[in-house]
Design a protein around this motif. Sequence first.
Motif, mmCIF file in Angstrom:
data_model
loop_
_atom_site.group_PDB
_atom_site.id
_atom_site.type_symbol
_atom_site.label_atom_id
_atom_site.label_comp_id
_atom_site.label_asym_id
_atom_site.label_seq_id
_atom_site.Cartn_x
_atom_site.Cartn_y
_atom_site.Cartn_z
ATOM 1 N N ASN A 1 0.822 -1.204 0.000
ATOM 2 C CA ASN A 1 0.000 0.000 0.000
ATOM 3 C C ASN A 1 0.859 1.257 0.000
ATOM 4 O O ASN A 1 2.042 1.220 0.321
ATOM 5 C CB ASN A 1 -0.911 0.016 1.232
ATOM 6 C CG ASN A 1 -1.884 -1.128 1.251
ATOM 7 O OD1 ASN A 1 -2.427 -1.508 0.213
ATOM 8 N ND2 ASN A 1 -2.110 -1.716 2.413
ATOM 9 N N SER A 2 0.252 2.369 -0.365
ATOM 10 C CA SER A 2 0.917 3.672 -0.324
ATOM 11 C C SER A 2 -0.065 4.712 0.179
ATOM 12 O O SER A 2 -1.282 4.563 0.053
ATOM 13 C CB SER A 2 1.414 4.085 -1.716
ATOM 14 O OG SER A 2 2.487 3.268 -2.141
ATOM 15 N N GLU A 3 0.470 5.788 0.774
ATOM 16 C CA GLU A 3 -0.388 6.889 1.195
ATOM 17 C C GLU A 3 -0.185 8.069 0.253
ATOM 18 O O GLU A 3 0.925 8.327 -0.222
ATOM 19 C CB GLU A 3 -0.118 7.295 2.642
ATOM 20 C CG GLU A 3 1.231 7.911 2.910
ATOM 21 C CD GLU A 3 1.401 8.346 4.361
ATOM 22 O OE1 GLU A 3 0.820 7.698 5.248
ATOM 23 O OE2 GLU A 3 2.124 9.335 4.598
ATOM 24 N N VAL A 4 -1.276 8.761 -0.024
ATOM 25 C CA VAL A 4 -1.253 9.923 -0.898
ATOM 26 C C VAL A 4 -1.726 11.134 -0.100
ATOM 27 O O VAL A 4 -2.748 11.070 0.596
ATOM 28 C CB VAL A 4 -2.167 9.714 -2.125
ATOM 29 C CG1 VAL A 4 -2.265 10.999 -2.942
ATOM 30 C CG2 VAL A 4 -1.633 8.580 -2.988
ATOM 31 N N GLY A 5 -0.984 12.218 -0.190
ATOM 32 C CA GLY A 5 -1.355 13.448 0.503
ATOM 33 C C GLY A 5 -0.796 14.648 -0.224
ATOM 34 O O GLY A 5 -0.070 14.512 -1.214
ATOM 35 N N LEU A 6 -1.120 15.828 0.247
ATOM 36 C CA LEU A 6 -0.562 17.039 -0.339
ATOM 37 C C LEU A 6 0.925 17.113 -0.037
ATOM 38 O O LEU A 6 1.359 16.834 1.082
ATOM 39 C CB LEU A 6 -1.259 18.270 0.246
ATOM 40 C CG LEU A 6 -2.749 18.438 -0.095
ATOM 41 C CD1 LEU A 6 -3.319 19.644 0.641
ATOM 42 C CD2 LEU A 6 -2.941 18.584 -1.600
ATOM 43 N N ARG A 7 1.713 17.517 -1.024
ATOM 44 C CA ARG A 7 3.160 17.586 -0.819
ATOM 45 C C ARG A 7 3.528 18.576 0.285
ATOM 46 O O ARG A 7 4.513 18.398 0.997
ATOM 47 C CB ARG A 7 3.859 17.975 -2.130
ATOM 48 C CG ARG A 7 5.369 17.825 -2.076
ATOM 49 C CD ARG A 7 6.010 18.045 -3.442
ATOM 50 N NE ARG A 7 5.529 17.087 -4.416
ATOM 51 C CZ ARG A 7 5.997 15.842 -4.520
ATOM 52 N NH1 ARG A 7 6.938 15.424 -3.709
ATOM 53 N NH2 ARG A 7 5.508 15.037 -5.442
ATOM 54 N N GLU A 8 2.713 19.596 0.465
ATOM 55 C CA GLU A 8 2.996 20.588 1.509
ATOM 56 C C GLU A 8 2.837 20.007 2.906
ATOM 57 O O GLU A 8 3.345 20.558 3.886
ATOM 58 C CB GLU A 8 2.080 21.800 1.366
ATOM 59 C CG GLU A 8 0.619 21.510 1.644
ATOM 60 C CD GLU A 8 -0.260 22.733 1.494
ATOM 61 O OE1 GLU A 8 -0.356 23.515 2.449
ATOM 62 O OE2 GLU A 8 -0.841 22.900 0.404
ATOM 63 N N ASN A 9 2.091 18.911 3.014
ATOM 64 C CA ASN A 9 1.895 18.262 4.309
ATOM 65 C C ASN A 9 2.986 17.226 4.525
ATOM 66 O O ASN A 9 2.955 16.146 3.957
ATOM 67 C CB ASN A 9 0.513 17.598 4.370
ATOM 68 C CG ASN A 9 -0.614 18.605 4.412
ATOM 69 O OD1 ASN A 9 -0.426 19.741 4.823
ATOM 70 N ND2 ASN A 9 -1.789 18.197 3.978
ATOM 71 N N CYS A 10 3.955 17.564 5.328
ATOM 72 C CA CYS A 10 5.062 16.657 5.614
ATOM 73 C C CYS A 10 5.538 16.922 7.032
ATOM 74 O O CYS A 10 5.222 17.949 7.634
ATOM 75 C CB CYS A 10 6.207 16.853 4.619
ATOM 76 S SG CYS A 10 6.914 18.517 4.637
ATOM 77 N N LYS A 11 6.308 16.005 7.555
ATOM 78 C CA LYS A 11 6.790 16.164 8.925
ATOM 79 C C LYS A 11 7.695 17.379 9.075
ATOM 80 O O LYS A 11 7.710 18.035 10.120
ATOM 81 C CB LYS A 11 7.504 14.890 9.386
ATOM 82 C CG LYS A 11 6.561 13.714 9.578
ATOM 83 C CD LYS A 11 7.258 12.524 10.217
ATOM 84 C CE LYS A 11 6.272 11.387 10.492
ATOM 85 N NZ LYS A 11 6.870 10.245 11.213
ATOM 86 N N SER A 12 8.442 17.692 8.036
ATOM 87 C CA SER A 12 9.321 18.860 8.079
ATOM 88 C C SER A 12 8.529 20.139 8.341
ATOM 89 O O SER A 12 8.869 20.932 9.227
ATOM 90 C CB SER A 12 10.081 18.983 6.756
ATOM 91 O OG SER A 12 10.878 20.152 6.741
ATOM 92 N N GLY A 13 7.458 20.360 7.560
ATOM 93 C CA GLY A 13 6.652 21.554 7.737
ATOM 94 C C GLY A 13 5.965 21.590 9.087
ATOM 95 O O GLY A 13 5.812 22.650 9.705
ATOM 96 N N ALA A 14 5.530 20.408 9.563
ATOM 97 C CA ALA A 14 4.863 20.329 10.857
ATOM 98 C C ALA A 14 5.808 20.702 11.990
ATOM 99 O O ALA A 14 5.454 21.490 12.889
ATOM 100 C CB ALA A 14 4.323 18.919 11.064
ATOM 101 N N VAL A 15 7.012 20.152 11.949
ATOM 102 C CA VAL A 15 7.994 20.451 12.995
ATOM 103 C C VAL A 15 8.389 21.924 12.954
ATOM 104 O O VAL A 15 8.524 22.582 13.984
ATOM 105 C CB VAL A 15 9.231 19.539 12.845
ATOM 106 C CG1 VAL A 15 10.352 19.993 13.771
ATOM 107 C CG2 VAL A 15 8.844 18.097 13.144
#
Length: 269
Positions: free
Chosen positions: A187-201
């Motif tokens: 399986n794979s997950e699909v999301g917006l590229r702007e949503n990543c752990k880097s941006g969250a941190v």
Amino acid sequence: MAERVTAFFDIDGTLGWTDPVAREQMSDDERKLSPVPSSVVADAIRRFVAAGNRAFICTGRSPLDIHPKMAALPFSGMACLAGAYVKVGDTVLRDVALPPEVLTCVDEVLAETGTGALLESARGSIDVRGGAAGTHQPSPGSVAEALELIPCRRAHKVVLPTPAARLVVERLAGVVDLSIMELELGNSEVGLRENCKSGAVRAILDYLGDAGTTYGFGDSENDLSLFKQVDVPVAMGNASPEVKAAAAMVTDTVGNDGVAKALAKLGLL
């Protein structure tokens, strides 16, 4: 007085682990919950925070799918859904859901390929057409029906069989900037590229202002962006070679309480 530091912890493969094959045999409610930390790791998190430090969850999971025993630990906040939902205390810093055209495309691809998916949101997760494995019935027969069962009627990311995930990303190329991340069991997950752990941190660190030395603990590909935002990236012993290569320190495996051992070795307990 010792410096107050800040640490970000991935869940699956880092704070705890559940065999993915065994998880598929669990009841619906149990299957969607995160693993729980061992008593040794849980105690280490408590001691880390009691020493005056801040601890944050940094996971791809929905906040409502974090096991109560995990959520009960003294975390200052969480970055969930691969960075789509970020919260410090009661303050929400990010809440960025998938746009309608992505969900419409997912619906079309599922119908064409005869496969299912897992929609994940800040208000929990729900299977469509039996989920990515196709075996979790009963479940809604379309994305539109599934959204009606989510209180906010929004989804932040979606997990589906990798061929179907690639098809969604290909069809929306140039329309929506999506990322795809391979998971276990094909399986794979699909999301917006702007949503990543880097941006969250980054959002959390900007909000905190003075976070002291920062640490990040992870084991998989999506933790590489977390590693880029912290001073000391720590890879689990069970991490992939690429993740280990990006780390300043490699600790023991999740099954051998690697997080607790790293915190002790770093003098943070």
